[in-house]
Design a protein around this motif. Structure first.
Motif, short mmCIF file in Angstrom:
data_model
loop_
_atom_site.label_atom_id
_atom_site.label_comp_id
_atom_site.label_asym_id
_atom_site.label_seq_id
_atom_site.Cartn_x
_atom_site.Cartn_y
_atom_site.Cartn_z
N ILE A 185 0.82 -1.21 0.00
CA ILE A 185 0.00 0.00 0.00
C ILE A 185 0.85 1.26 0.00
O ILE A 185 0.57 2.22 -0.72
N ALA A 186 1.91 1.30 0.81
CA ALA A 186 2.66 2.54 1.03
C ALA A 186 3.82 2.74 0.06
O ALA A 186 4.35 3.86 -0.03
N PHE A 187 4.22 1.71 -0.66
CA PHE A 187 5.42 1.81 -1.51
C PHE A 187 5.24 2.84 -2.61
O PHE A 187 6.19 3.55 -2.97
N ASN A 188 4.02 2.95 -3.15
CA ASN A 188 3.77 3.92 -4.21
C ASN A 188 3.59 5.34 -3.68
O ASN A 188 3.63 6.30 -4.46
N ILE A 189 3.37 5.47 -2.39
CA ILE A 189 3.17 6.79 -1.79
C ILE A 189 4.48 7.38 -1.29
O ILE A 189 4.71 8.58 -1.38
N ALA A 190 5.36 6.52 -0.78
CA ALA A 190 6.59 6.98 -0.12
C ALA A 190 7.46 7.89 -0.98
O ALA A 190 7.97 8.90 -0.47
N PRO A 191 7.68 7.63 -2.29
CA PRO A 191 8.58 8.50 -3.05
C PRO A 191 7.94 9.79 -3.56
O PRO A 191 8.63 10.60 -4.18
N THR A 192 6.66 10.00 -3.32
CA THR A 192 5.97 11.18 -3.85
C THR A 192 6.15 12.38 -2.94
O THR A 192 6.66 12.27 -1.82
N ASP A 193 5.70 13.54 -3.41
CA ASP A 193 5.82 14.79 -2.64
C ASP A 193 4.67 14.99 -1.67
O ASP A 193 4.67 15.97 -0.92
N GLU A 194 3.68 14.09 -1.71
CA GLU A 194 2.50 14.29 -0.86
C GLU A 194 2.84 14.24 0.62
O GLU A 194 2.35 15.06 1.41
N VAL A 195 3.67 13.29 1.02
CA VAL A 195 3.99 13.16 2.46
C VAL A 195 4.69 14.40 2.99
O VAL A 195 4.29 14.93 4.04
N PRO A 196 5.75 14.93 2.34
CA PRO A 196 6.34 16.18 2.84
C PRO A 196 5.36 17.35 2.86
O PRO A 196 5.39 18.16 3.79
N MET A 197 4.48 17.43 1.84
CA MET A 197 3.49 18.51 1.82
C MET A 197 2.55 18.41 3.02
O MET A 197 2.26 19.40 3.69
N LEU A 198 2.08 17.20 3.28
CA LEU A 198 1.16 17.00 4.40
C LEU A 198 1.87 17.23 5.73
O LEU A 198 1.30 17.81 6.67
N ALA A 199 3.13 16.78 5.83
CA ALA A 199 3.88 16.95 7.08
C ALA A 199 4.10 18.41 7.41
O ALA A 199 4.14 18.79 8.60
N ALA A 200 4.23 19.24 6.39
CA ALA A 200 4.45 20.67 6.63
C ALA A 200 3.23 21.35 7.22
O ALA A 200 3.35 22.44 7.81
N ALA A 201 2.07 20.72 7.09
CA ALA A 201 0.83 21.36 7.55
C ALA A 201 0.35 20.86 8.90
O ALA A 201 -0.57 21.45 9.48
N VAL A 202 0.95 19.78 9.43
CA VAL A 202 0.44 19.19 10.67
C VAL A 202 1.20 19.73 11.88
O VAL A 202 2.39 20.06 11.80
#
Length: 299
Positions: A185-202
């Motif tokens: 599930i997470a392998f396709n998400i890990a290399p994308t920019d979504e996680v850093p974007m979301l982390a910057a907002a929490v």
């Protein structure tokens, strides 16, 4: 038959109906999380939803209704018999869509993609477009994942449990299944920019909310939704084979897998502060945990 007996029978029947309804909602919600969580980490869908015009949003709702209605005519997420009356399929379709929209809105709020300052039109567009895979997951939950809460299945499971493997082997199997599911599930998400974007907002308190939500969703998928092999999960022998301890252990394994994937794809480096590691890992840990829960269902 006395009036008291009649009232008691009616009361018990009402309790069974409510219990069945709640179980259907939990199973549908968990099916939605299993199918829909990867798309919720796709910024392109956020942008499409935020820019969507009202006619396009209505078209998405209409198409979703037709597809889910057809699915409900064959199986659906409730334990109805097949070929139920059309009006029953319509009410089930509306309920499935409501569950899908609610789940997607919940996760979008959890990821801070919808906040109190988000315009209503943008929030509605994001929620509708993200709810499509969630709603399909709700409708397909019973068809693909099955329901183990019936006496015959339980009897079979109990007989099989007499031949359980040793505790260590069972525990290692669970860890392996969790790692495989989390990675898928997470392998396709890990290399994308979504996680850093979301982390910057929490914020730090919000990280704790995401952590708690991950644990609750994982527990619900494995032990409360009524999916196949669920009774087996409760009775399997192992070092951590109690529902709460297994949920916590599997979450830690999923976090470990998420951390490794983020490091592997160079989203985290050893020069980053520990707070960055924590925020990124917990955010990727949500889909990883859902994948890990699905992996454990297969054991």
């Amino acid at each position: 038959m006395s009036e008291n007996c009649i009232m008691e029978i009616a009361k018990n029947r009402k309790k069974k109906i409510w219990k069945s309804e709640i179980n259907d909602i939990i199973r549908g919600s968990c099916g939605g999380f299993l199918f829909g969580i990867p798309l919720l980490y796709t910024m392109e869908v956020w942008w499409i939803g935020s820019r969507a015009k009202p006619p396009m949003v209505l078209l998405a709702v209409a198409l979703m209704f037709v597809v889910v209605f057809l699915l409900n005519r064959t199986e659906g997420f409730k334990k109805h018999r097949r070929n139920c009356p059309p009006y029953q399929s319509i009410t089930d379709t509306v309920e499935a869509m409501a569950i899908g929209v609610s789940c997607s809105a919940f996760v979008l709020i959890l990821l801070q993609e919808i906040t109190p300052t988000t315009p209503l039109k943008e929030a509605l567009g994001k929620t509708v477009f993200e709810s499509v895979p969630f709603t399909l997951g709700v409708a397909l939950a019973n068809h693909f994942l099955g329901d183990s809460r019936n006496p015959d299945a339980q009897a079979q499971t109990n007989s099989k449990n007499n031949q359980n493997s040793q505790e260590l082997s069972a525990t290692l199997a669970d860890i392996g299944a969790t790692l495989i599911g989390a990675t898928v599930i997470a392998f396709n998400i890990a290399p994308t920019d979504e996680v850093p974007m979301l982390a910057a907002a929490v914020s730090p308190p919000w990280v704790l909310i995401i952590l708690a939500s991950s644990l609750v969703i994982s527990y619900g998928i494995v032990f409360e939704a009524g999916f196949s092999n669920q009774q087996k999960r409760r009775q399997q022998k192992g070092i951590f084979q109690r529902p709460l301890s297994e949920t916590v252990m599997s979450y830690l394994v999923s976090l470990l897998a998420a951390t490794f994937m983020l490091w592997f794809f160079q989203q985290l480096t050893f020069n980053d502060p520990w707070t960055i590691w924590l925020e990124h890992t917990v955010l990727l840990g949500l889909p990883a945990t859902i994948g890990g829960a699905a992996g454990r269902l297969a054991v």
